[in-house]
Motif scaffolding. Structure first.
Motif, PDB file in Angstrom:
ATOM      1  N   TRP A  99      49.277  28.864  45.641  1.00 42.12           N
ATOM      2  CA  TRP A  99      48.349  29.443  44.654  1.00 42.12           C
ATOM      3  C   TRP A  99      47.111  29.993  45.343  1.00 42.12           C
ATOM      4  CZ3 TRP A  99      44.084  26.565  41.725  1.00 42.12           C
ATOM      5  CH2 TRP A  99      43.651  25.426  42.420  1.00 42.12           C
ATOM      6  N   GLN A 100      46.989  29.737  46.650  1.00 38.81           N
ATOM      7  CA  GLN A 100      45.856  30.295  47.394  1.00 38.81           C
ATOM      8  C   GLN A 100      46.118  31.723  47.873  1.00 38.81           C
ATOM      9  OE1 GLN A 100      47.969  27.899  48.276  1.00 38.81           O
ATOM     10  NE2 GLN A 100      47.945  27.417  50.451  1.00 38.81           N
ATOM     11  N   SER A 101      47.307  32.268  47.518  1.00 38.82           N
ATOM     12  CA  SER A 101      47.615  33.654  47.885  1.00 38.82           C
ATOM     13  C   SER A 101      46.526  34.595  47.372  1.00 38.82           C
ATOM     14  CB  SER A 101      48.957  34.047  47.255  1.00 38.82           C
ATOM     15  OG  SER A 101      49.071  35.455  47.198  1.00 38.82           O
ATOM     16  N   THR A 102      46.255  35.654  48.152  1.00 41.74           N
ATOM     17  CA  THR A 102      45.225  36.608  47.720  1.00 41.74           C
ATOM     18  C   THR A 102      45.695  37.439  46.519  1.00 41.74           C
ATOM     19  OG1 THR A 102      46.049  38.216  49.311  1.00 41.74           O
ATOM     20  CG2 THR A 102      44.228  36.827  50.035  1.00 41.74           C
ATOM     21  N   LYS A 103      46.963  37.295  46.148  1.00 38.74           N
ATOM     22  CA  LYS A 103      47.471  38.064  45.005  1.00 38.74           C
ATOM     23  C   LYS A 103      47.507  37.234  43.727  1.00 38.74           C
ATOM     24  CE  LYS A 103      50.053  40.584  48.396  1.00 38.74           C
ATOM     25  NZ  LYS A 103      51.187  40.318  49.297  1.00 38.74           N
ATOM     26  N   VAL A 104      47.020  36.006  43.829  1.00 40.39           N
ATOM     27  CA  VAL A 104      46.960  35.125  42.654  1.00 40.39           C
ATOM     28  C   VAL A 104      45.506  35.018  42.200  1.00 40.39           C
ATOM     29  CG1 VAL A 104      47.280  32.741  41.868  1.00 40.39           C
ATOM     30  CG2 VAL A 104      48.992  33.804  43.348  1.00 40.39           C
ATOM     31  N   MET A 105      45.264  35.129  40.917  1.00 43.60           N
ATOM     32  CA  MET A 105      43.899  35.046  40.394  1.00 43.60           C
ATOM     33  C   MET A 105      43.920  34.583  38.947  1.00 43.60           C
ATOM     34  SD  MET A 105      43.429  39.166  40.465  1.00 43.60           S
ATOM     35  CE  MET A 105      44.048  39.212  42.136  1.00 43.60           C
ATOM     36  N   THR A 106      42.770  34.427  38.368  1.00 43.79           N
ATOM     37  CA  THR A 106      42.742  34.005  36.961  1.00 43.79           C
ATOM     38  C   THR A 106      42.994  35.213  36.059  1.00 43.79           C
ATOM     39  OG1 THR A 106      40.385  34.409  36.724  1.00 43.79           O
ATOM     40  CG2 THR A 106      41.024  32.210  37.464  1.00 43.79           C
ATOM     41  N   PRO A 107      43.518  34.983  34.852  1.00 44.51           N
ATOM     42  CA  PRO A 107      43.651  36.088  33.895  1.00 44.51           C
ATOM     43  C   PRO A 107      42.294  36.734  33.623  1.00 44.51           C
ATOM     44  CG  PRO A 107      44.871  34.182  33.127  1.00 44.51           C
ATOM     45  CD  PRO A 107      44.080  33.726  34.331  1.00 44.51           C
ATOM     46  N   GLY A 108      41.241  35.907  33.592  1.00 40.66           N
ATOM     47  CA  GLY A 108      39.893  36.436  33.353  1.00 40.66           C
ATOM     48  C   GLY A 108      39.508  37.454  34.412  1.00 40.66           C
ATOM     49  N   LEU A 119      41.647  39.261  36.304  1.00 42.86           N
ATOM     50  CA  LEU A 119      42.464  40.467  36.102  1.00 42.86           C
ATOM     51  C   LEU A 119      41.866  41.312  34.982  1.00 42.86           C
ATOM     52  CD1 LEU A 119      46.226  39.427  36.233  1.00 42.86           C
ATOM     53  CD2 LEU A 119      45.084  41.154  37.630  1.00 42.86           C
ATOM     54  N   SER A 120      41.468  40.613  33.926  1.00 42.72           N
ATOM     55  CA  SER A 120      40.944  41.304  32.762  1.00 42.72           C
ATOM     56  C   SER A 120      39.657  42.063  33.102  1.00 42.72           C
ATOM     57  CB  SER A 120      40.707  40.276  31.660  1.00 42.72           C
ATOM     58  OG  SER A 120      40.050  40.859  30.592  1.00 42.72           O
ATOM     59  N   ARG A 121      38.745  41.404  33.835  1.00 40.52           N
ATOM     60  CA  ARG A 121      37.488  42.110  34.143  1.00 40.52           C
ATOM     61  C   ARG A 121      37.722  43.263  35.100  1.00 40.52           C
ATOM     62  NH1 ARG A 121      32.944  39.926  38.239  1.00 40.52           N
ATOM     63  NH2 ARG A 121      32.822  42.142  38.635  1.00 40.52           N
ATOM     64  N   LEU A 122      38.716  43.127  35.993  1.00 37.28           N
ATOM     65  CA  LEU A 122      38.990  44.235  36.920  1.00 37.28           C
ATOM     66  C   LEU A 122      39.353  45.503  36.154  1.00 37.28           C
ATOM     67  CD1 LEU A 122      40.985  42.517  39.817  1.00 37.28           C
ATOM     68  CD2 LEU A 122      38.794  43.704  40.038  1.00 37.28           C
ATOM     69  N   VAL A 123      40.201  45.340  35.120  1.00 36.22           N
ATOM     70  CA  VAL A 123      40.650  46.550  34.418  1.00 36.22           C
ATOM     71  C   VAL A 123      39.673  47.011  33.334  1.00 36.22           C
ATOM     72  CG1 VAL A 123      43.094  46.181  34.897  1.00 36.22           C
ATOM     73  CG2 VAL A 123      42.121  45.296  32.775  1.00 36.22           C
ATOM     74  N   THR A 124      38.871  46.096  32.801  1.00 39.74           N
ATOM     75  CA  THR A 124      37.945  46.512  31.736  1.00 39.74           C
ATOM     76  C   THR A 124      36.556  46.803  32.294  1.00 39.74           C
ATOM     77  OG1 THR A 124      37.463  44.197  31.223  1.00 39.74           O
ATOM     78  CG2 THR A 124      39.146  45.268  29.904  1.00 39.74           C
ATOM     79  N   VAL A 125      35.874  45.764  32.784  1.00 40.38           N
ATOM     80  CA  VAL A 125      34.485  45.913  33.236  1.00 40.38           C
ATOM     81  C   VAL A 125      34.406  46.770  34.500  1.00 40.38           C
ATOM     82  CG1 VAL A 125      32.440  44.663  34.021  1.00 40.38           C
ATOM     83  CG2 VAL A 125      33.873  43.709  32.212  1.00 40.38           C
ATOM     84  N   SER A 159      47.112  42.546  26.732  1.00 37.45           N
ATOM     85  CA  SER A 159      46.780  43.749  25.994  1.00 37.45           C
ATOM     86  C   SER A 159      45.808  44.638  26.788  1.00 37.45           C
ATOM     87  CB  SER A 159      46.190  43.321  24.640  1.00 37.45           C
ATOM     88  OG  SER A 159      45.562  44.384  24.023  1.00 37.45           O
ATOM     89  N   HIS A 160      44.782  44.006  27.418  1.00 35.42           N
ATOM     90  CA  HIS A 160      43.851  44.790  28.255  1.00 35.42           C
ATOM     91  C   HIS A 160      44.581  45.478  29.407  1.00 35.42           C
ATOM     92  CE1 HIS A 160      40.455  41.827  26.936  1.00 35.42           C
ATOM     93  NE2 HIS A 160      40.653  42.781  26.049  1.00 35.42           N
TER      94      HIS A 160
END
Ligand SMILES: Cc1cc2nc3c(=O)[nH]c(=O)nc-3n(C[C@H](O)[C@H](O)[C@H](O)COP(=O)(O)OP(=O)(O)OC[C@H]3O[C@@H](n4cnc5c(N)ncnc54)[C@H](O)[C@@H]3O)c2cc1C
Ligand code: FES
Lengths: 95, 480
Positions: free
Chosen positions: B139-148, B150-156, B180-181
């Motif tokens: 889970w320490q992979s650089t491609k794993v992250m929180t949904p939050g 991912l969400s801010r990357l695409v929205t904010v 959905s985001h």
């Protein structure tokens, strides 16, 4: 974020040099640092001191500290809470 | 920014009676600030982010706004009205402790690396929460992250999708919102994996009868997933992620049967709901509310957010009820309550506002209870960790290192921490604390796991910060 995009509104967007781990990029002042690194495929913000693995921002909200980098003044900053400044030079924490 | 920083120096002299300090500039804190400041009450909002907004109203940077436009414009209006009302705003400022007399906060400005005290007569804790994690292999992979994230990357942050793909794993309605985001932004979602089994026809019928508006929202998300060909799998638990050349391979167990499911994608977002940022409340010895299965600290509050400590309020996510709407309702109610305490009985308009929000808060609480039942996670839902799983990301402690310690700890998390260093790193157990609590509880089912105890500073602050306060009486109170 791509610069063709930025160039169209260059009057209002100031382009600066951003150096990340020795590599230089054109970036826009005031843009999200996290977004910039992600967009440009830079996936190392820190190196874990114990496991020596490369880590990247994980929580995106200031909680995990995986996104800590060192700036040109030697200060630690959290990428997820920072906007790009003029002539920033960043190094992964733990390198 | 500079003019926002200026009040920092003055804050220690702020003597005005009835000064309200709000920790957290999210929807809850902003709604409270607006309610109070428009009646002339002196308000200070403290938030560690560079701008106000919290999670829901997180601001796009100026640069990104110029490029792609504003995001969640109602948040922009709310923030600008709070600014116009003359609230003192301390951004880039982290509350890392509380003075001995429990009447001032210790606050570090991260840009200056300096701390100051901020005195309060009333304190509203609107500090929100963060996402719950349960470790799995790599889970320490650089491609794993929180949904939050991912969400801010695409929205904010408005990143361009560039053909990116992602899967979402965990539990809660938040996974659907993030999906959905991602879909809206053009990221391809290769699947959503919900740990529990909430999506049943009976559930949707109940929703339709009791919470029709919320049901419509659910159906909207469900339809969006369906029409974009996103498969929603229930009752599957994530065991491992392997990095591949330009992505990841994720392996899931089916909870009911033994067969494994393997999915390929590029990024993985994982989170099992939210836990409260409750440090300040715990240090203030605020009474606990209902106990929760994972031992998270929720304060006992009344409908106005009043805690067991006089003049200390807790609202929004930190008080245990998710969603930006209920945070805002809580903000208005706490503000109205303080107005009543300060200014006495008020007019019809204010009684009407209180009544409307009071009723709304009952509705939101009922819905929150419904959701808690619906997405209830039991201890057995989480697997025992394989030895090679990294448990504490910061200190690099693997699950194998728990052997022995676990059988000697007699359910004492502090013992495990001292023996293994789990939870001692930069995040202070925020990422691994819940998981360790679950593991301990699996081993000692009768134990009441209180989680890690809270220490000051809540997280590492610049040495200079502590030195600056060294001569002051609270020095002995600072740990380590
Ligand atoms: C990415 C994302 C998307 C979401 N989308 C939705 C959605 O679509 N619909 C919905 O209803 N809900 C959504 N939520 C949940 C929603 O954001 C929260 O319910 C809501 O923001 C809670 O508001 P709040 O005011 O309680 O706390 P928050 O918005 O979390 O604000 C708390 C603030 O306090 C600050 N803080 C905490 N501790 C300290 C400290 N010690 N010192 C200084 N500052 C501190 C935090 O940095 C944060 O800015 C989303 C959450 C996330 C993370
Ligand atoms: S990504 Fe977790 S602190 Fe920045």
């Amino acid at each position: 974020m791509s610069l063709e995009y930025g160039a169209s509104s260059s009057e209002i967007r100031e382009v600066t040099q951003l150096v990340v781990n020795g590599k230089s990029y054109d970036a826009c002042v005031g843009e999200s640092l996290l977004g910039f690194l992600f967009q440009n495929g830079i996936s190392s913000t820190s190196v874990n001191l114990v496991t020596k693995e490369v880590r990247f921002a994980f929580c995106g909200m200031g909680m995990c500290s995986e996104c800590e980098m060192i700036d040109e003044n030697g200060s630690i900053l959290r990428v997820c809470q920072t906007s790009i400044r003029r002539n920033m030079t960043l190094t992964s924490r733990g390198i | 920014m500079a003019d926002e920083l200026e009040p920092l120096g003055r804050s220690s002299e702020m003597k005005a009676n009835n000064h309200v300090v709000i920790i957290g500039g999210g929807p809850g804190g902003l709604a409270a600030a607006k309610t109070l400041a428009r009646k002339g009450v002196s308000v200070t909002i403290i938030d560690e982010n560079p701008d106000l907004g919290g999670q829901y109203y997180r601001r796009r940077t100026k640069g990104t706004t110029e490029l792609v436009g504003d995001y969640r414009v109602d948040g922009t209006h709310l923030i600008s009205s709070v600014k116009k009302l003359g609230c003192t705003i301390l951004t880039d400022s982290y509350v890392w402790g509380i003075s001995n007399d429990k009447r001032s906060l210790l606050v570090e400005n991260s840009l200056l690396g300096k701390s100051t005290r901020v005195n309060f007569d009333f304190l509203i804790v609107a500090s929100g929460g963060h996402e719950i994690q349960y470790p799995f292999t790599n889970w320490q992979s650089t491609k794993v992250m929180t949904p939050g994230m991912l969400s801010r990357l695409v929205t904010v942050d408005a990143i361009e999708p560039n053909g990116r793909r992602a899967i979402l794993v965990g539990s809660g309605p938040f996974l659907l919102a993030v999906t959905s985001h991602l879909i809206d932004s053009g990221v391809v979602v290769d699947g959503v994996f919900e740990l529990t089994r909430p999506y049943r026809l009976t559930v949707f019928s109940m929703l339709a009868v009791f919470f029709p508006a919320k049901c419509a929202q659910f159906l909207h998300y469900r339809f969006k997933l369906f029409s974009n060909g996103v498969k929603l799998t229930q009752g599957s638990r994530l065991r491992s992620v392997q990095d591949s050349y330009d992505g990841i391979t994720a392996t899931f167990d089916k909870r009911s049967g033994g067969e494994q499911v393997v999915v390929e994608s590029q990024l993985l977002g994982v989170g099992y709901g939210f836990k409260p940022n409750s440090e300040v409340l715990e240090i203030l010895n605020v009474e606990r509310g209902e106990s929760t299965s994972f031992g998270h600290f929720y304060p006992r509050v009344d409908r106005y957010g009043r805690t067991s400590q006089q003049n200390v309020f807790a609202i929004g996510e930190v008080s245990g009820i998710e969603g930006f709407k209920s945070a805002m309702v809580g903000g208005v109610l706490s503000g109205q309550r303080i107005l009543r305490d300060i200014k006495g009985v008020k007019g019809f308009a204010s009684m009407y506002v209180t009544l409307v929000h009071y009723l709304r808060s009952i509705y939101e609480e009922l819905f929150a209870k419904f959701l808690k039942k619906l997405y209830r996670i039991d201890l057995e839902d989480f697997p025992l960790l394989d030895p090679e799983v990294l448990l504490c990301r910061c200190e690099g402690v693997y699950a194998s290192e728990l052997d022995g310690v676990l059988s000697q700890c007699e359910s004492d998390m502090a013992y495990v921490k001292a023996e293994t260093r789990i939870g001692m790193g930069l995040c202070q157990g925020r990422m691994c604390g819940t998981a360790l609590g679950i593991i301990v509880k699996k081993k000692y089912p009768k134990s009441i796991s209180p989680g890690f105890s809270i220490r000051i500073p809540f997280r590492p602050v610049a040495i200079g910060s502590i030195i600056a306060l060294e001569s002051e009486e609270n020095r002995d109170y600072i740990d380590g």
